[in-house]
Design an enzyme around this catalytic site. Structure first.
Site, PDB file in Angstrom:
ATOM      1  N   GLY A  55       5.479 -11.524  -7.326  1.00 23.88           N
ATOM      2  CA  GLY A  55       5.785 -11.789  -5.930  1.00 23.88           C
ATOM      3  C   GLY A  55       7.166 -11.271  -5.591  1.00 23.88           C
ATOM      4  O   GLY A  55       7.982 -11.027  -6.488  1.00 23.88           O
ATOM      5  N   CYS A  82       5.333 -11.631 -14.257  1.00 19.68           N
ATOM      6  CA  CYS A  82       6.498 -11.262 -13.462  1.00 19.68           C
ATOM      7  C   CYS A  82       7.042 -12.478 -12.689  1.00 19.68           C
ATOM      8  O   CYS A  82       7.528 -13.395 -13.308  1.00 19.68           O
ATOM      9  CB  CYS A  82       6.174 -10.085 -12.540  1.00 19.68           C
ATOM     10  N   TYR A  83       6.902 -12.524 -11.360  1.00 16.60           N
ATOM     11  CA  TYR A  83       7.384 -13.709 -10.642  1.00 16.60           C
ATOM     12  C   TYR A  83       6.774 -14.972 -11.250  1.00 16.60           C
ATOM     13  O   TYR A  83       7.458 -15.983 -11.434  1.00 16.60           O
ATOM     14  CB  TYR A  83       7.014 -13.619  -9.151  1.00 16.60           C
ATOM     15  N   HIS A 169       3.727  -5.973 -15.812  1.00 18.28           N
ATOM     16  CA  HIS A 169       2.454  -6.099 -15.088  1.00 18.28           C
ATOM     17  C   HIS A 169       1.291  -5.531 -15.907  1.00 18.28           C
ATOM     18  O   HIS A 169       1.027  -4.330 -15.851  1.00 18.28           O
ATOM     19  CB  HIS A 169       2.538  -5.347 -13.748  1.00 18.28           C
ATOM     20  N   GLU A 171      -1.799  -5.778 -15.323  1.00 22.22           N
ATOM     21  CA  GLU A 171      -2.925  -5.409 -14.466  1.00 22.22           C
ATOM     22  C   GLU A 171      -2.839  -3.971 -13.973  1.00 22.22           C
ATOM     23  O   GLU A 171      -3.842  -3.399 -13.554  1.00 22.22           O
ATOM     24  CB  GLU A 171      -3.015  -6.385 -13.283  1.00 22.22           C
ATOM     25  N   SER A 223     -24.468  -2.067   9.216  1.00 22.56           N
ATOM     26  CA  SER A 223     -23.714  -0.912   9.706  1.00 22.56           C
ATOM     27  C   SER A 223     -24.212   0.380   9.076  1.00 22.56           C
ATOM     28  O   SER A 223     -23.880   1.465   9.529  1.00 22.56           O
ATOM     29  CB  SER A 223     -22.232  -1.086   9.369  1.00 22.56           C
ATOM     30  N   GLY A 224     -24.989   0.238   8.009  1.00 17.88           N
ATOM     31  CA  GLY A 224     -25.437   1.428   7.308  1.00 17.88           C
ATOM     32  C   GLY A 224     -24.509   1.785   6.154  1.00 17.88           C
ATOM     33  O   GLY A 224     -24.830   2.619   5.319  1.00 17.88           O
ATOM     34  N   GLY A 225     -23.333   1.152   6.106  1.00 19.08           N
ATOM     35  CA  GLY A 225     -22.417   1.356   4.986  1.00 19.08           C
ATOM     36  C   GLY A 225     -22.942   0.642   3.742  1.00 19.08           C
ATOM     37  O   GLY A 225     -23.927  -0.089   3.813  1.00 19.08           O
ATOM     38  N   ASP A 227     -21.748  -1.840   1.913  1.00 22.78           N
ATOM     39  CA  ASP A 227     -21.672  -3.299   1.814  1.00 22.78           C
ATOM     40  C   ASP A 227     -22.789  -3.993   2.595  1.00 22.78           C
ATOM     41  O   ASP A 227     -23.503  -4.834   2.059  1.00 22.78           O
ATOM     42  CB  ASP A 227     -20.315  -3.801   2.318  1.00 22.78           C
ATOM     43  N   SER A 228     -22.923  -3.627   3.866  1.00 27.89           N
ATOM     44  CA  SER A 228     -23.930  -4.347   4.645  1.00 27.89           C
ATOM     45  C   SER A 228     -25.331  -3.961   4.189  1.00 27.89           C
ATOM     46  O   SER A 228     -26.256  -4.763   4.272  1.00 27.89           O
ATOM     47  CB  SER A 228     -23.732  -4.138   6.143  1.00 27.89           C
ATOM     48  N   LYS A 370     -15.565  -3.570  -4.560  1.00 30.05           N
ATOM     49  CA  LYS A 370     -16.441  -2.468  -4.157  1.00 30.05           C
ATOM     50  C   LYS A 370     -17.341  -1.963  -5.291  1.00 30.05           C
ATOM     51  O   LYS A 370     -18.543  -1.789  -5.110  1.00 30.05           O
ATOM     52  CB  LYS A 370     -15.575  -1.310  -3.652  1.00 30.05           C
TER      53      LYS A 370
HETATM   54  N1  GLN Z   1      10.927 -10.831  -7.199  1.00 31.79           N
HETATM   55  C1  GLN Z   1      10.964 -10.962  -8.623  1.00 31.79           C
HETATM   56  C2  GLN Z   1      11.973  -9.985  -9.233  1.00 31.79           C
HETATM   57  O1  GLN Z   1      12.499  -9.168  -8.558  1.00 31.79           O
HETATM   58  C3  GLN Z   1       9.602 -10.742  -9.217  1.00 31.79           C
HETATM   59  C4  GLN Z   1       9.102  -9.346  -9.032  1.00 31.79           C
HETATM   60  C5  GLN Z   1       7.640  -9.200  -9.293  1.00 31.79           C
HETATM   61  O2  GLN Z   1       6.909 -10.166  -9.413  1.00 31.79           O
HETATM   62  N2  GLN Z   1       7.185  -7.974  -9.340  1.00 31.79           N
HETATM   63  O3  GLN Z   1      12.259 -10.042 -10.408  1.00 31.79           O
END
Ligand code: GLN
Length: 514
Positions: A55, A82-83, A169, A171, A223-225, A227-228, A370
């Site tokens: 965050g 992270c945060y 991170h 992810e 919609s024809g896409g 998902d729908s 998706k």
């Molecule tokens: N804001 C926090 C930092 O700057 C965490 C950053 C983050 O979660 N990517 O360290």
């Protein structure tokens, strides 16, 4: 439904959807909730594990997102990223400070392989970092399990309490062994079975819908896409004749697309959809006349869509259920699922027909990404060419025309786009490109054609590669294809005298132009 669930608590980071995706890639079901979700609610969901996301805030500031420390005492494994990692350490008695050196990008991290999180991970592994703060002192009971040159605590854990904190991170795909680490967490630490699969999802959904609907009448907006279409076919599998599908042709579809949709889903196609097509082109054009602001255009198209739909629904009479093809990123990007900022409003979320007489909404794909929707489509036997159709925005060409939308501009962009798609297909390179389309820049410039001065529009061609549509890179299209497309567009499409290729990545651009 009795299945393992991992909860992602969203603290406002950019990559939060990716966290959920990666967990699901391990065949473990995962949902994102705001950090404002009460502890009691979380307990009631009985998750096998909880992941706290990154965050933008600093956890030591008084107005930053936080959580009750009780979260760490449930006996449920928690992984902070992270945060989330900083917050965990801070709340449990560690210390978090602003760092002298901000770490950003791919960083070499040294891990302690005796940690369950780092089983089978290389001792020296590349990870994606993005932080200004750092964990200066770990909380009591924790031990440091990874570090980098600038970051003394790249990971820490309290194995007995099943609490894990990582500064980087996992992810993001730039973290080379990130998926392995997340898998280690959900399988080794949380003890998930890893048995969540698409065939069982489809089967369970069809069964659940059938039970819910009973003898009720169902109405679906098609919609024809992708998902729908998937939602509609799923409903037709579940309730057959009780379903009616309404397809609103707003005139902002790709060239000939309205007719194509009617062929596949209409009475002569393979499905039982009670298909109704509404030709509402003129209504949309008159509502859009003079409007240039992108968000306003989106809103108008979304609202008009609902009005047309309502009128049609009135003719059908009271129904019990209303179906929408909303998918997970729609929910999250509209700020309804988690905490990330609203980037674009979504036509599927929030705007609902007010005067349609129905009891309940069914959104069978609300929790799917998706690529998962596509897998579900294949499971349902929908042909591959439909399932792997390129994503197309709900507001259609309305947001691929910068500025005011007029029938003439729609015609221009439809024709240019059809040529572009045809040439990409002819060159045999369609499969290697994530998404490609033509857009109208609304810029006019001077040119010369047949010795005559022209003052006409510039078409922008876009082609991007993306794994998850969260980030994207422009594709290196072969010059000969670009030349061919350019000369055909200028020769064949009236009022275009210039063709540009958009090489912007996302971020800072978006994939669509508006
Ligand atoms: N804001 C926090 C930092 O700057 C965490 C950053 C983050 O979660 N990517 O360290």
């Amino acid at each position: 439904m009795n299945r393992d669930l991992v909860i992602v608590l969203d603290f406002g980071g950019q990559y939060n959807q990716l966290v959920a995706r990666r967990v699901r890639e391990c065949n473990v079901y995962c949902e994102i909730y705001s950090y404002k979700t009460a502890l009691e609610e979380i307990k009631a969901m009985n998750p096998k594990g909880i992941i706290l996301t990154g965050g933008p805030n600093s956890c030591y500031e008084s107005d930053s997102p936080t959580y009750t420390v009780e979260l760490f005492k449930l006996g449920i494994p928690v992984l902070g990223l992270c945060y989330g990692a900083q917050l965990m350490q801070f709340l449990l008695g560690g210390e978090v400070k602003r760092a002298d050196v901000r770490e950003y990008g791919k960083i070499e991290v040294f891990v302690d392989r005796s940690s369950r999180l780092f089983e089978n991970v290389l001792e020296k592994t590349i990870c994606w970092m993005s932080h200004n703060d750092y964990i200066a002192k770990i909380a009591p009971g924790f031990r440091i399990t990874a570090h980098s040159a600038d970051c003394p605590v790249a990971a820490a854990e309290n194995e007995a309490e099943k609490l894990y904190a990582i500064q980087f991170h996992p992810e993001v795909l730039h973290t080379q062994e990130g998926t392995k680490m997340l898998k280690n967490f959900v399988m080794n630490v949380c003890g998930c079975a890893g048995d969540w699969r698409m065939d069982s999802f489809v089967e369970e959904s069809v069964k659940a819908i059938r039970e819910k609907v009973g003898k009720g009448k169902v109405l679906c907006a098609l919609s024809g896409g992708v998902d729908s279409s998937v939602a509609a076919v799923m409903l037709s599998k579940a309730v057959g004749e009780q379903l009616t599908c309404v397809f609103v042709d707003h005139g902002l579809l790709r060239k000939d697309e309205g007719d194509e949709v009617a062929v596949v889903f209409g009475p002569d196609g393979p499905y039982d959809l009670n298909f109704i097509r509404v030709n509402a082109q003129d209504r949309f054009f008159s509502k859009l006349a003079g409007v240039t602001e992108p968000e306003k255009k989106r809103k108008i198209i979304g609202e008009e869509f609902i009005r047309v739909f309502e009128e049609e629904a009135k003719k059908i009479g009271a129904v019990d259920f209303f179906v929408q093809g909303t998918i997970y990123p729609d929910v999250v990007e509209s700020g309804k699922g988690g905490e990330s900022e609203t980037i674009k409003s979504h036509h599927n979320v929030g705007g609902l027909p007010k005067h349609v007489d129905f009891k309940e909404i069914i959104e069978p794909l609300r929790n799917l990404f998706k690529d998962e929707v596509r897998k579900a489509g294949l499971e349902l036997g929908i042909p591959e060419n439909l399932v792997f159709r390129q994503p197309f925005p709900g507001p259609g060409l309305g947001i691929r025309i910068i500025g005011e939308v007029t029938p003439e501009k729609v015609r221009i962009v439809q024709d240019a786009d059809a040529i572009y798609r045809e040439e990409i297909a002819k060159a045999g390179i369609a499969d290697g490109i994530g998404q490609y389309f033509a857009a109208l820049t609304n810029m006019r410039s001077v040119g010369v054609m047949g010795d005559e001065r022209t003052y006409d529009y510039a078409i922008a061609l876009r082609a991007v590669n993306t794994i998850d549509f969260m980030t994207a890179e422009a594709v290196d299209l072969p010059w000969e294809v670009l030349h061919k497309v350019t000369s055909r567009i200028i020769n064949e499409v009236g009022h275009v005298n210039r063709v540009l290729y958009d090489v912007t990545s996302k971020p800072p651009g978006t994939i669509e132009l508006e």
